[in-house]
Design an enzyme around this catalytic site. Structure first.
Site, PDB file in Angstrom:
ATOM      1  N   ASP A   1       0.745  -1.218   0.038  1.00  0.00           N
ATOM      2  CA  ASP A   1       0.055   0.074   0.166  1.00  0.00           C
ATOM      3  C   ASP A   1       0.874   1.139  -0.266  1.00  0.00           C
ATOM      4  O   ASP A   1       1.761   1.328   0.542  1.00  0.00           O
ATOM      5  CB  ASP A   1      -0.893   0.119   1.314  1.00  0.00           C
ATOM      6  CG  ASP A   1      -2.146   0.719   0.981  1.00  0.00           C
ATOM      7  OD1 ASP A   1      -2.291   1.209  -0.116  1.00  0.00           O
ATOM      8  OD2 ASP A   1      -2.850   0.954   1.920  1.00  0.00           O
TER       9      ASP A   1
ATOM     10  N   ASN B   1     -10.140  -3.063  -7.055  1.00  0.00           N
ATOM     11  CA  ASN B   1      -9.404  -2.029  -7.725  1.00  0.00           C
ATOM     12  C   ASN B   1      -9.929  -1.753  -9.372  1.00  0.00           C
ATOM     13  O   ASN B   1      -9.496  -0.854  -9.802  1.00  0.00           O
ATOM     14  CB  ASN B   1      -8.028  -2.624  -7.758  1.00  0.00           C
ATOM     15  CG  ASN B   1      -7.228  -2.344  -6.614  1.00  0.00           C
ATOM     16  OD1 ASN B   1      -6.255  -3.145  -6.475  1.00  0.00           O
ATOM     17  ND2 ASN B   1      -7.634  -1.495  -5.572  1.00  0.00           N
TER      18      ASN B   1
HETATM   19  C1  FPP Z   1      -2.104  -0.287  -3.285  1.00  0.00           C
HETATM   20  O1  FPP Z   1      -1.506   0.992  -3.230  1.00  0.00           O
HETATM   21  C2  FPP Z   1      -1.532  -1.338  -4.346  1.00  0.00           C
HETATM   22  C3  FPP Z   1      -2.028  -1.424  -5.621  1.00  0.00           C
HETATM   23  C4  FPP Z   1      -3.477  -1.116  -5.715  1.00  0.00           C
HETATM   24  C5  FPP Z   1      -1.092  -1.982  -6.570  1.00  0.00           C
HETATM   25  C6  FPP Z   1       0.400  -2.220  -6.348  1.00  0.00           C
HETATM   26  C7  FPP Z   1       0.962  -2.834  -7.676  1.00  0.00           C
HETATM   27  C8  FPP Z   1       2.216  -2.886  -8.053  1.00  0.00           C
HETATM   28  C9  FPP Z   1       3.198  -2.381  -6.922  1.00  0.00           C
HETATM   29  C10 FPP Z   1       2.931  -3.485  -9.029  1.00  0.00           C
HETATM   30  C11 FPP Z   1       3.226  -4.817  -9.351  1.00  0.00           C
HETATM   31  C12 FPP Z   1       3.538  -5.317 -10.184  1.00  0.00           C
HETATM   32  C13 FPP Z   1       3.842  -6.912 -10.333  1.00  0.00           C
HETATM   33  C14 FPP Z   1       4.288  -7.358 -11.408  1.00  0.00           C
HETATM   34  C15 FPP Z   1       3.684  -7.740  -9.147  1.00  0.00           C
HETATM   35  P1  FPP Z   1      -2.076   2.473  -3.677  1.00  0.00           P
HETATM   36  O2  FPP Z   1      -1.110   3.062  -4.824  1.00  0.00           O
HETATM   37  O3  FPP Z   1      -3.333   2.097  -4.122  1.00  0.00           O
HETATM   38  O4  FPP Z   1      -1.647   3.234  -2.401  1.00  0.00           O
HETATM   39  P2  FPP Z   1      -2.355   4.598  -2.148  1.00  0.00           P
HETATM   40  O5  FPP Z   1      -3.281   5.157  -3.137  1.00  0.00           O
HETATM   41  O6  FPP Z   1      -2.835   4.517  -0.615  1.00  0.00           O
HETATM   42  O7  FPP Z   1      -1.147   5.418  -1.970  1.00  0.00           O
END
Ligand code: FPP
Length: 217
Positions: free
Chosen positions: A11, A59
């Site tokens: 996150d 998501n």
């Molecule tokens: C939540 O953080 C995370 C996600 C919705 C996705 C995270 C995906 C990656 C890091 C890419 C992964 C790729 C592979 C190949 C495994 P957010 O950005 O929604 O958090 P925030 O809005 O609270 O800052």
């Protein structure tokens, strides 16, 4: 006790990007870099399996730009990874675009004989959906014990989940590995996911070894 299977709720990617003067969707590129850094370290330390929450069914409600940015990282990783991890995906993969599905089939095939850590990526995944599906499989078979049920979960065949780590300051599981979490240790970081380092991976192992697990006894 040895850490065999750790799961990450990655996150804070969007917030990290904004804090660094970038558009939110840039955060996922840095999030993938952090994941590789952490997983490579855990692989070197002999951890058997790492699960990572890359995209939840919920998501799907995000903006098209943000969803495209996440799937871009997924495809990039699938095409360019040639190390010794064994890469698996769990979730409703068939509902995704063909190019994403093709890249997943490709990396799963290419890495299936690898002997490093299993990297189990949750994509278009929701634990409640997985649990309902497992219940249906067990019901259809007419065998409704824990072994039959667990064998029908997306995590069947992986070591039991030891620890869930969530970054970004929130303290909840967000529909991630709910059945598997029954006796998992929980660890929370205030830092945002792209700030995770090799030394944090070492700390996760150290913290797990410090925990006293009683499994209700
Ligand atoms: C939540 O953080 C995370 C996600 C919705 C996705 C995270 C995906 C990656 C890091 C890419 C992964 C790729 C592979 C190949 C495994 P957010 O950005 O929604 O958090 P925030 O809005 O609270 O800052």
């Amino acid at each position: 006790m040895t850490l065999k299977h750790v799961a990450f709720i990655m996150d804070g990617n969007g917030r990290w990007a904004v804090a660094h003067g970038m558009p939110r969707e840039e955060g996922y590129k840095h999030g993938l870099e952090a994941l590789m850094c952490v997983v490579n370290r855990l692989n070197a330390r002999g951890v058997e399996a790492v699960s990572a929450f890359a995209f939840s069914v919920e998501n799907n409600a995000r903006s098209a730009i943000e969803k495209a940015a996440i799937f871009e990282q997924v495809k990039k990783f699938n095409r360019s990874y040639f190390g010794n991890l064994r890469v698996l995906y769990m979730g409703d993969i068939d509902a995704l675009d063909d190019d994403v599905v093709d890249s997943i089939e490709d990396i799963e095939r290419r890495t299936c004989k690898n002997n490093g850590t299993v990297l189990n990526i949750a994509l278009n995944y929701g634990a409640q959906t997985d649990i309902v599906h497992a219940a249906k499989v067990a019901y259809d078979k007419g065998v409704f014990d824990e072994a039959a049920f667990e064998g029908a979960l997306a995590t069947a065949g992986l070591p039991k989940l030891d620890m869930i780590v969530r970054t970004g300051g929130e303290k909840r599981l967000s529909n991630f590995m709910l059945y598997e979490a029954a006796y998992a240790e929980l660890m929370f970081y205030d830092k945002l996911w792209p700030d995770m380092t090799e030394s944090d991976a070492d700390d996760v192992i150290k913290e797990f070894e410090r925990r006293v697990r009683k499994f209700g006894k």
